[in-house]
Design an enzyme around this catalytic site. Structure first.
Site, PDB file in Angstrom:
ATOM      1  N   LYS A   1      43.521  38.272  45.087  1.00 44.67           N
ATOM      2  CA  LYS A   1      43.475  38.399  43.633  1.00 44.67           C
ATOM      3  C   LYS A   1      44.271  39.610  43.189  1.00 44.67           C
ATOM      4  O   LYS A   1      44.066  40.697  43.706  1.00 44.67           O
ATOM      5  CB  LYS A   1      42.016  38.503  43.175  1.00 44.67           C
ATOM      6  CG  LYS A   1      41.195  37.327  43.709  1.00 44.67           C
ATOM      7  CD  LYS A   1      39.808  37.204  43.136  1.00 44.67           C
ATOM      8  CE  LYS A   1      39.246  35.837  43.556  1.00 44.67           C
ATOM      9  NZ  LYS A   1      37.983  35.501  42.918  1.00 44.67           N
TER      10      LYS A   1
ATOM     11  N   GLY B   1      37.386  31.548  41.067  1.00 44.51           N
ATOM     12  CA  GLY B   1      35.983  31.219  40.812  1.00 44.51           C
ATOM     13  C   GLY B   1      35.033  32.268  41.353  1.00 44.51           C
ATOM     14  O   GLY B   1      35.406  33.124  42.135  1.00 44.51           O
TER      15      GLY B   1
ATOM     16  N   ALA C   1      31.596  36.808  48.880  1.00 42.14           N
ATOM     17  CA  ALA C   1      31.709  36.339  50.271  1.00 42.14           C
ATOM     18  C   ALA C   1      30.349  36.233  50.967  1.00 42.14           C
ATOM     19  O   ALA C   1      30.076  35.266  51.686  1.00 42.14           O
ATOM     20  CB  ALA C   1      32.626  37.282  51.048  1.00 42.14           C
TER      21      ALA C   1
ATOM     22  N   LYS D   1      40.074  39.443  35.522  1.00 40.17           N
ATOM     23  CA  LYS D   1      38.620  39.643  35.440  1.00 40.17           C
ATOM     24  C   LYS D   1      38.207  40.958  36.081  1.00 40.17           C
ATOM     25  O   LYS D   1      37.211  41.556  35.665  1.00 40.17           O
ATOM     26  CB  LYS D   1      37.872  38.446  36.029  1.00 40.17           C
ATOM     27  CG  LYS D   1      38.220  38.096  37.465  1.00 40.17           C
ATOM     28  CD  LYS D   1      37.308  38.743  38.459  1.00 40.17           C
ATOM     29  CE  LYS D   1      37.857  38.552  39.852  1.00 40.17           C
ATOM     30  NZ  LYS D   1      37.038  39.183  40.884  1.00 40.17           N
TER      31      LYS D   1
ATOM     32  N   ASP E   1      34.027  33.617  36.926  1.00 38.61           N
ATOM     33  CA  ASP E   1      34.315  34.750  37.796  1.00 38.61           C
ATOM     34  C   ASP E   1      34.102  36.071  37.066  1.00 38.61           C
ATOM     35  O   ASP E   1      33.649  37.061  37.661  1.00 38.61           O
ATOM     36  CB  ASP E   1      35.757  34.645  38.325  1.00 38.61           C
ATOM     37  CG  ASP E   1      35.943  35.449  39.612  1.00 38.61           C
ATOM     38  OD1 ASP E   1      34.952  35.988  40.140  1.00 38.61           O
ATOM     39  OD2 ASP E   1      37.087  35.534  40.091  1.00 38.61           O
TER      40      ASP E   1
ATOM     41  N   ARG F   1      31.521  46.431  42.817  1.00 38.05           N
ATOM     42  CA  ARG F   1      32.172  47.739  42.776  1.00 38.05           C
ATOM     43  C   ARG F   1      32.849  48.019  41.437  1.00 38.05           C
ATOM     44  O   ARG F   1      32.883  49.163  40.989  1.00 38.05           O
ATOM     45  CB  ARG F   1      33.190  47.817  43.913  1.00 38.05           C
ATOM     46  CG  ARG F   1      32.551  47.665  45.290  1.00 38.05           C
ATOM     47  CD  ARG F   1      33.584  47.702  46.384  1.00 38.05           C
ATOM     48  NE  ARG F   1      34.505  46.589  46.277  1.00 38.05           N
ATOM     49  CZ  ARG F   1      34.418  45.453  46.962  1.00 38.05           C
ATOM     50  NH1 ARG F   1      33.428  45.285  47.817  1.00 38.05           N
ATOM     51  NH2 ARG F   1      35.300  44.494  46.809  1.00 38.05           N
ATOM     52  N   ASN F   2      33.385  46.989  40.789  1.00 38.77           N
ATOM     53  CA  ASN F   2      34.030  47.238  39.498  1.00 38.77           C
ATOM     54  C   ASN F   2      33.026  47.737  38.477  1.00 38.77           C
ATOM     55  O   ASN F   2      33.307  48.616  37.676  1.00 38.77           O
ATOM     56  CB  ASN F   2      34.700  45.957  38.983  1.00 38.77           C
ATOM     57  CG  ASN F   2      35.864  45.563  39.850  1.00 38.77           C
ATOM     58  OD1 ASN F   2      36.639  46.390  40.281  1.00 38.77           O
ATOM     59  ND2 ASN F   2      35.961  44.276  40.130  1.00 38.77           N
TER      60      ASN F   2
ATOM     61  N   GLU G   1      38.792  47.487  42.798  1.00 40.29           N
ATOM     62  CA  GLU G   1      39.923  46.674  42.332  1.00 40.29           C
ATOM     63  C   GLU G   1      40.157  46.838  40.834  1.00 40.29           C
ATOM     64  O   GLU G   1      41.269  46.679  40.356  1.00 40.29           O
ATOM     65  CB  GLU G   1      39.647  45.193  42.633  1.00 40.29           C
ATOM     66  CG  GLU G   1      39.597  44.880  44.112  1.00 40.29           C
ATOM     67  CD  GLU G   1      38.895  43.559  44.384  1.00 40.29           C
ATOM     68  OE1 GLU G   1      37.744  43.391  43.930  1.00 40.29           O
ATOM     69  OE2 GLU G   1      39.497  42.701  45.034  1.00 40.29           O
TER      70      GLU G   1
END
Lengths: 330, 330
Positions: free
Chosen positions: B105, B138, B142, B192, B247, B256-257, B285
């Protein structure tokens, strides 16, 4: 501007605070059930639910309805869906010809068609006269609205009515957009309570590590709300805006519908959870909302609503939650 | 089917588990950075991040890339956006003409235009040859994918490629929809991360009682993602489906974001938060994603992105978080 708020619960009192802060002359009328809300406020104490003092707001108890409405230039209707007909029926003889901003969320049975329909349709049919109805949708928890936390509300109604309401209330942290799509906005407000329960189920069934499942159900909820809203005459823009996606987000993130879903997800019978929450003074809008949404889908012949079907099976037909969720697919 | 997964981090290993469960012959190749991931697995211990044993999956370290790709019928690319060009450049000479499902991504700078662009565009330009690229979008954390929690992924690519990937991996809890809108799906995946950070800011700035603000920003994120995606050649259906709304929901709800946004929202400088999280082994990210998304918006002349502008001002221009959030309006 003279603003009269009908209903002194969470949301009515919050909107009254906002209107007062905008400099309006505000009257807050309590229904026959609202005396416990008004009593402390009359003594200068904070509103018992909102936990804020209603300074500068005129407080009127139930018998003073005519006085509350006299000379009002904007009316805010903030009773819940069970209260909307009793309140507006009593208010009707005194109702001036001004916009009525309604924050009430739900669907009611229309007397003429015996179908579930929008509140504005049922109200006007019951009153036998037009009302300048504006529906207030969007992600707006009353506690935060009253405290000026950034909030996006969406007012839907005839342009002159929706604009008047928006101009009276927007400002500071309150963003208000408007549209003519009253059907879409009302349906979104009613449907999101049903779907929010669906996200909560995963908290109970799997636990915190069900982000993917909740997001999948959020996505599918938008798919189904779109089908139901367009069947009811609304537009997809409303579904994807504050009234739909936004309000579903806030309702699913917290609150009573999620708590209800979580306990049902753990395997407790929905009727029992609803009864226990009611006994604790907590209204679970999602419980009846699933029944009315499902009935609405059937009446409007919207067939492909697998998530709503699953929610109805679990909550109203007593199907085992695990069995239903494991076979869920979109 | 012979499935080769490139990259043995969280997502690569999770997809490898899914493919193995579907009965495929699976090879998991680790990059030159992945030895610490593979080492315990080679001893039969659980994957250190995924905390699952990779039973029945062939494990290949970095030097065995050609062997990993030999005879593969489906390739899954799961390096991150920094790894995608180094990995695929090395893989290129051995790459069979099969679908390449990419979970990476982000946006990269295209050598020819010097503009931010989609990964599939940049990869094919750099390799100088077509790749049968399918983007996996989507809401798919994980850990949950690997454990079979209900997950909705959206694969975008040419129909024959996207369908082949979907047929190989869907089943049990994994729902896979497909479309040809690779532009929309890749842009949603990249954007996103930026917008999820925006929701997290409110947790730090106001605290838990900022549901309305988070939902308002969620709604506005969809508005701006729609503008950016259509400017990049994607469709609005993708924005409102699993790749976009879905998403964004999962990314904003946790991870984490959000944690990054929360600390920045408390007033800590973004560069400091990013550095501290990196030192703790946590990739944020959202931090670079805000810069690339903002650059993309400028390059594509998408002007009306007030939320993205606000995020960029706070995170990359050092503006005071409270001042920016208080004047935020849509």
């Amino acid at each position: 501007m003279r603003v009269t708020v009908l209903g002194a619960g969470y949301m009515g009192s919050a909107i009254a605070c906002v209107a007062r802060r905008r400099g309006h002359e505000v009257r807050l009328w309590g229904t026959w059930l609202d005396d416990p809300m008004l009593e402390p406020c009359e003594r200068g104490e904070p509103h018992p639910r909102l936990r804020l003092r209603l300074d500068g707001i005129a407080l009127l108890r139930a018998p003073r309805l005519a006085e509350a409405l006299d000379g009002a230039e904007l009316i805010v209707h903030a009773a819940n869906s069970e209260g909307v007909l009793p309140v507006l029926t009593r208010a009707a003889p005194h109702l001036p010809d001004v916009p009525v901003l309604s924050v009430t969320k739900g669907l009611l049975e229309a007397p003429s068609t015996r179908r579930m329909d929008r509140i504005d349709v049922v109200v006007q049919e019951r009153l036998g006269r037009p009302v300048r109805f504006v529906h207030a949708a969007g992600p707006a928890k009353a506690m935060e609205v009253a405290r000026g936390v950034l909030t996006w509300m969406h007012f839907a109604g005839r342009p002159e009515n929706a604009t008047a309401c928006a101009q009276a209330l927007r400002g500071d942290g309150l963003i208000v957009t408007t549209s003519e799509d009253i059907a879409g906005a009302e349906l979104c407000s009613a449907l999101k309570n049903a779907y929010a329960t669906g996200l909560g189920l995963w908290d109970g069934f799997v636990g915190a590590q069900a982000h993917n499942a909740r997001a999948a159900c959020f996505t599918q909820a938008l798919v189904e709300m779109r089908a139901l809203v367009t069947a009811g005459g609304g537009t997809i823009e409303t579904v994807y805006g504050a009234a739909g996606a936004g309000d579903l987000h806030v309702t699913a993130a917290a609150g009573r519908n999620r708590a209800f879903g979580e306990r049902v997800g753990r395997g407790v019978a929905a009727a029992q959870v609803a009864a226990e929450m009611l006994a604790a003074g907590e209204l679970t809008e999602g419980y009846p909302a699933i029944a009315t949404a499902w009935r609405f889908a059937g009446e409007r012949r919207v067939r492909s609503v697998p998530l709503l079907d699953a929610l109805h099976a679990i909550v109203w037909q007593g199907d085992e939650v695990g069995a239903v969720l494991r076979r869920l697919s979109f």
